[in-house]
Design a protein around this motif. Structure first.
Motif, PDB file in Angstrom:
ATOM      1  N   LEU A   1       0.832  -1.207   0.000  1.00 27.27           N
ATOM      2  CA  LEU A   1       0.000   0.000   0.000  1.00 27.27           C
ATOM      3  C   LEU A   1       0.866   1.256   0.000  1.00 27.27           C
ATOM      4  O   LEU A   1       0.494   2.274  -0.573  1.00 27.27           O
ATOM      5  CB  LEU A   1      -0.939   0.002   1.206  1.00 27.27           C
ATOM      6  CG  LEU A   1      -2.003  -1.095   1.217  1.00 27.27           C
ATOM      7  CD1 LEU A   1      -2.805  -1.047   2.513  1.00 27.27           C
ATOM      8  CD2 LEU A   1      -2.910  -0.989   0.005  1.00 27.27           C
ATOM      9  N   CYS A   2       2.006   1.168   0.674  1.00 28.13           N
ATOM     10  CA  CYS A   2       2.981   2.259   0.621  1.00 28.13           C
ATOM     11  C   CYS A   2       4.318   1.662   0.195  1.00 28.13           C
ATOM     12  O   CYS A   2       4.982   0.987   0.984  1.00 28.13           O
ATOM     13  CB  CYS A   2       3.121   2.938   1.987  1.00 28.13           C
ATOM     14  SG  CYS A   2       4.410   4.211   1.979  1.00 28.13           S
ATOM     15  N   PRO A   3       4.719   1.903  -1.045  1.00 29.44           N
ATOM     16  CA  PRO A   3       5.959   1.294  -1.536  1.00 29.44           C
ATOM     17  C   PRO A   3       7.218   1.842  -0.878  1.00 29.44           C
ATOM     18  O   PRO A   3       8.310   1.347  -1.125  1.00 29.44           O
ATOM     19  CB  PRO A   3       5.934   1.607  -3.042  1.00 29.44           C
ATOM     20  CG  PRO A   3       4.974   2.711  -3.217  1.00 29.44           C
ATOM     21  CD  PRO A   3       4.011   2.659  -2.073  1.00 29.44           C
ATOM     22  N   PHE A   4       7.068   2.844  -0.011  1.00 30.11           N
ATOM     23  CA  PHE A   4       8.231   3.462   0.619  1.00 30.11           C
ATOM     24  C   PHE A   4       8.472   2.946   2.039  1.00 30.11           C
ATOM     25  O   PHE A   4       9.452   3.304   2.674  1.00 30.11           O
ATOM     26  CB  PHE A   4       8.057   4.979   0.666  1.00 30.11           C
ATOM     27  CG  PHE A   4       7.425   5.546  -0.570  1.00 30.11           C
ATOM     28  CD1 PHE A   4       8.007   5.354  -1.810  1.00 30.11           C
ATOM     29  CD2 PHE A   4       6.240   6.257  -0.506  1.00 30.11           C
ATOM     30  CE1 PHE A   4       7.417   5.853  -2.960  1.00 30.11           C
ATOM     31  CE2 PHE A   4       5.652   6.758  -1.648  1.00 30.11           C
ATOM     32  CZ  PHE A   4       6.240   6.560  -2.876  1.00 30.11           C
ATOM     33  N   ALA A   5       7.569   2.122   2.549  1.00 31.05           N
ATOM     34  CA  ALA A   5       7.651   1.696   3.943  1.00 31.05           C
ATOM     35  C   ALA A   5       8.678   0.587   4.183  1.00 31.05           C
ATOM     36  O   ALA A   5       9.326   0.558   5.231  1.00 31.05           O
ATOM     37  CB  ALA A   5       6.277   1.253   4.435  1.00 31.05           C
ATOM     38  N   ALA A   6       8.814  -0.338   3.243  1.00 28.56           N
ATOM     39  CA  ALA A   6       9.693  -1.491   3.457  1.00 28.56           C
ATOM     40  C   ALA A   6      11.145  -1.103   3.754  1.00 28.56           C
ATOM     41  O   ALA A   6      11.746  -1.652   4.685  1.00 28.56           O
ATOM     42  CB  ALA A   6       9.620  -2.448   2.268  1.00 28.56           C
ATOM     43  N   PRO A   7      11.733  -0.153   3.018  1.00 33.57           N
ATOM     44  CA  PRO A   7      13.117   0.212   3.344  1.00 33.57           C
ATOM     45  C   PRO A   7      13.265   0.785   4.755  1.00 33.57           C
ATOM     46  O   PRO A   7      14.264   0.529   5.425  1.00 33.57           O
ATOM     47  CB  PRO A   7      13.483   1.259   2.286  1.00 33.57           C
ATOM     48  CG  PRO A   7      12.544   1.016   1.158  1.00 33.57           C
ATOM     49  CD  PRO A   7      11.279   0.512   1.785  1.00 33.57           C
ATOM     50  N   GLU A   8      12.253   1.542   5.199  1.00 32.59           N
ATOM     51  CA  GLU A   8      12.338   2.123   6.546  1.00 32.59           C
ATOM     52  C   GLU A   8      12.199   1.032   7.605  1.00 32.59           C
ATOM     53  O   GLU A   8      12.865   1.073   8.644  1.00 32.59           O
ATOM     54  CB  GLU A   8      11.268   3.200   6.736  1.00 32.59           C
ATOM     55  CG  GLU A   8      11.381   4.362   5.773  1.00 32.59           C
ATOM     56  CD  GLU A   8      12.781   4.951   5.691  1.00 32.59           C
ATOM     57  OE1 GLU A   8      13.455   5.081   6.739  1.00 32.59           O
ATOM     58  OE2 GLU A   8      13.235   5.273   4.571  1.00 32.59           O
ATOM     59  N   ARG A   9      11.344   0.050   7.361  1.00 35.85           N
ATOM     60  CA  ARG A   9      11.249  -1.065   8.306  1.00 35.85           C
ATOM     61  C   ARG A   9      12.576  -1.818   8.360  1.00 35.85           C
ATOM     62  O   ARG A   9      13.059  -2.182   9.426  1.00 35.85           O
ATOM     63  CB  ARG A   9      10.129  -2.024   7.929  1.00 35.85           C
ATOM     64  CG  ARG A   9      10.011  -3.160   8.981  1.00 35.85           C
ATOM     65  CD  ARG A   9       9.135  -4.277   8.565  1.00 35.85           C
ATOM     66  NE  ARG A   9       9.633  -4.888   7.338  1.00 35.85           N
ATOM     67  CZ  ARG A   9       9.003  -5.816   6.676  1.00 35.85           C
ATOM     68  NH1 ARG A   9       7.836  -6.248   7.079  1.00 35.85           N
ATOM     69  NH2 ARG A   9       9.505  -6.327   5.577  1.00 35.85           N
ATOM     70  N   SER A  10      13.181  -2.042   7.201  1.00 36.49           N
ATOM     71  CA  SER A  10      14.471  -2.747   7.158  1.00 36.49           C
ATOM     72  C   SER A  10      15.549  -1.996   7.930  1.00 36.49           C
ATOM     73  O   SER A  10      16.400  -2.610   8.579  1.00 36.49           O
ATOM     74  CB  SER A  10      14.925  -2.943   5.710  1.00 36.49           C
ATOM     75  OG  SER A  10      14.023  -3.788   5.034  1.00 36.49           O
ATOM     76  N   ARG A  11      15.492  -0.675   7.864  1.00 39.81           N
ATOM     77  CA  ARG A  11      16.464   0.147   8.600  1.00 39.81           C
ATOM     78  C   ARG A  11      16.136   0.227  10.089  1.00 39.81           C
ATOM     79  O   ARG A  11      16.949   0.681  10.879  1.00 39.81           O
ATOM     80  CB  ARG A  11      16.457   1.581   8.058  1.00 39.81           C
ATOM     81  CG  ARG A  11      17.285   1.788   6.861  1.00 39.81           C
ATOM     82  CD  ARG A  11      17.576   3.215   6.553  1.00 39.81           C
ATOM     83  NE  ARG A  11      16.601   4.199   6.996  1.00 39.81           N
ATOM     84  CZ  ARG A  11      16.595   5.453   6.611  1.00 39.81           C
ATOM     85  NH1 ARG A  11      17.509   5.893   5.779  1.00 39.81           N
ATOM     86  NH2 ARG A  11      15.694   6.295   7.049  1.00 39.81           N
TER      87      ARG A  11
ATOM     88  N   PRO B   1       4.132   8.182  -9.059  1.00 42.67           N
ATOM     89  CA  PRO B   1       3.579   8.145  -7.704  1.00 42.67           C
ATOM     90  C   PRO B   1       2.080   8.460  -7.660  1.00 42.67           C
ATOM     91  O   PRO B   1       1.385   8.022  -6.744  1.00 42.67           O
ATOM     92  CB  PRO B   1       4.389   9.199  -6.950  1.00 42.67           C
ATOM     93  CG  PRO B   1       4.931  10.107  -7.999  1.00 42.67           C
ATOM     94  CD  PRO B   1       5.122   9.255  -9.221  1.00 42.67           C
ATOM     95  N   ASP B   2       1.587   9.179  -8.665  1.00 47.04           N
ATOM     96  CA  ASP B   2       0.155   9.512  -8.696  1.00 47.04           C
ATOM     97  C   ASP B   2      -0.717   8.271  -8.867  1.00 47.04           C
ATOM     98  O   ASP B   2      -1.911   8.309  -8.570  1.00 47.04           O
ATOM     99  CB  ASP B   2      -0.144  10.495  -9.837  1.00 47.04           C
ATOM    100  CG  ASP B   2       0.525  11.844  -9.625  1.00 47.04           C
ATOM    101  OD1 ASP B   2       0.896  12.143  -8.480  1.00 47.04           O
ATOM    102  OD2 ASP B   2       0.690  12.583 -10.606  1.00 47.04           O
ATOM    103  N   GLU B   3      -0.125   7.187  -9.341  1.00 43.67           N
ATOM    104  CA  GLU B   3      -0.896   5.962  -9.562  1.00 43.67           C
ATOM    105  C   GLU B   3      -1.058   5.115  -8.291  1.00 43.67           C
ATOM    106  O   GLU B   3      -1.833   4.160  -8.286  1.00 43.67           O
ATOM    107  CB  GLU B   3      -0.227   5.124 -10.656  1.00 43.67           C
ATOM    108  CG  GLU B   3      -0.269   5.796 -12.012  1.00 43.67           C
ATOM    109  CD  GLU B   3       0.488   5.017 -13.073  1.00 43.67           C
ATOM    110  OE1 GLU B   3       0.971   3.900 -12.776  1.00 43.67           O
ATOM    111  OE2 GLU B   3       0.615   5.529 -14.197  1.00 43.67           O
ATOM    112  N   ILE B   4      -0.328   5.458  -7.233  1.00 44.85           N
ATOM    113  CA  ILE B   4      -0.383   4.649  -6.008  1.00 44.85           C
ATOM    114  C   ILE B   4      -1.804   4.585  -5.434  1.00 44.85           C
ATOM    115  O   ILE B   4      -2.296   3.487  -5.158  1.00 44.85           O
ATOM    116  CB  ILE B   4       0.630   5.150  -4.961  1.00 44.85           C
ATOM    117  CG1 ILE B   4       2.057   4.950  -5.485  1.00 44.85           C
ATOM    118  CG2 ILE B   4       0.440   4.434  -3.619  1.00 44.85           C
ATOM    119  CD1 ILE B   4       3.129   5.617  -4.650  1.00 44.85           C
TER     120      ILE B   4
END
Length: 195
Positions: free
Chosen positions: A30-40, A161-164
């Motif tokens: 749902l948010c393609p930007f969340a996974a890297p932050e969780r990994s960090r 990003p507008d397509e998210i």
């Protein structure tokens, strides 16, 4: 292997919110930007126990101040969870309004922005039973504090990003209520049968 979930109770608000992020926000992209932050390990989950608006805002402002003082690499974003006192969506919207005003009053509008999630989230132009509302439904009321600069950099590097939002709505329609429960079993404890 099936994932075990704790009971849907206030005492488990933080754990269930983390599991929701893993299963839905990241698991369903749902948010393609969340996974890297969780990994960090830079996503913070903060539970505010206070049930009245003024005391709850103190908890929110404390977390906002913490983020201001913390390097982005260590604390990129915070999900502030309000397990009690804001179960009614209209009451939660009052909290959101006050929190947005607080960003302006504290001079950090433009540095931070808010996203909101709630078990009964309802977009203004949609009926409550519309499956689209589930793009913003979470186990407990949440104010998500986002660093605008970080979000801007991520959006600049992301194709379309507008397509998210459109993609997320299509996913909700494809999954339906039973698919949502399969992805995140605790939804069965509060999902509306009409969804």
């Amino acid at each position: 292997m099936s994932q075990l979930y704790p009971p849907y109770t206030i005492a488990n608000a933080q754990e269930l919110t983390k599991l929701w992020v893993d299963a839905m926000v990241i698991g369903q992209n749902l948010c393609p930007f969340a996974a890297p932050e969780r990994s960090r390990g830079s996503i913070r989950y903060v539970v505010v126990q206070e049930q009245d608006l003024s005391a709850a805002m103190d908890g929110f402002l404390n977390e906002l101040l913490f983020l201001q003082k913390s390097p982005e690499e260590e604390a990129s974003t915070s999900l502030v969870i309000f397990p009690e006192g804001f179960e009614d969506f209209e009451v939660f919207l009052d909290l959101l309004d006050v929190a947005e005003d607080a960003l302006v009053q504290s001079g950090v509008e433009g540095l931070f922005q808010l996203a909101s999630f709630h078990p009964d989230y309802q977009f203004a132009d949609l009926p409550a039973e519309d499956i689209t509302n589930w793009t913003n439904r979470s186990p407990f009321p949440v104010l998500h504090i986002i660093r605008e600069g970080q979000m801007g950099r991520v959006l600049d590097s992301y194709k379309s990003p507008d397509e998210i939002p459109e993609r997320n709505v299509a996913l909700m329609e494809k999954l339906g209520a039973q698919g949502l429960i399969k992805c995140f079993p605790p939804f069965q404890d509060y999902i509306k049968s009409t969804a």
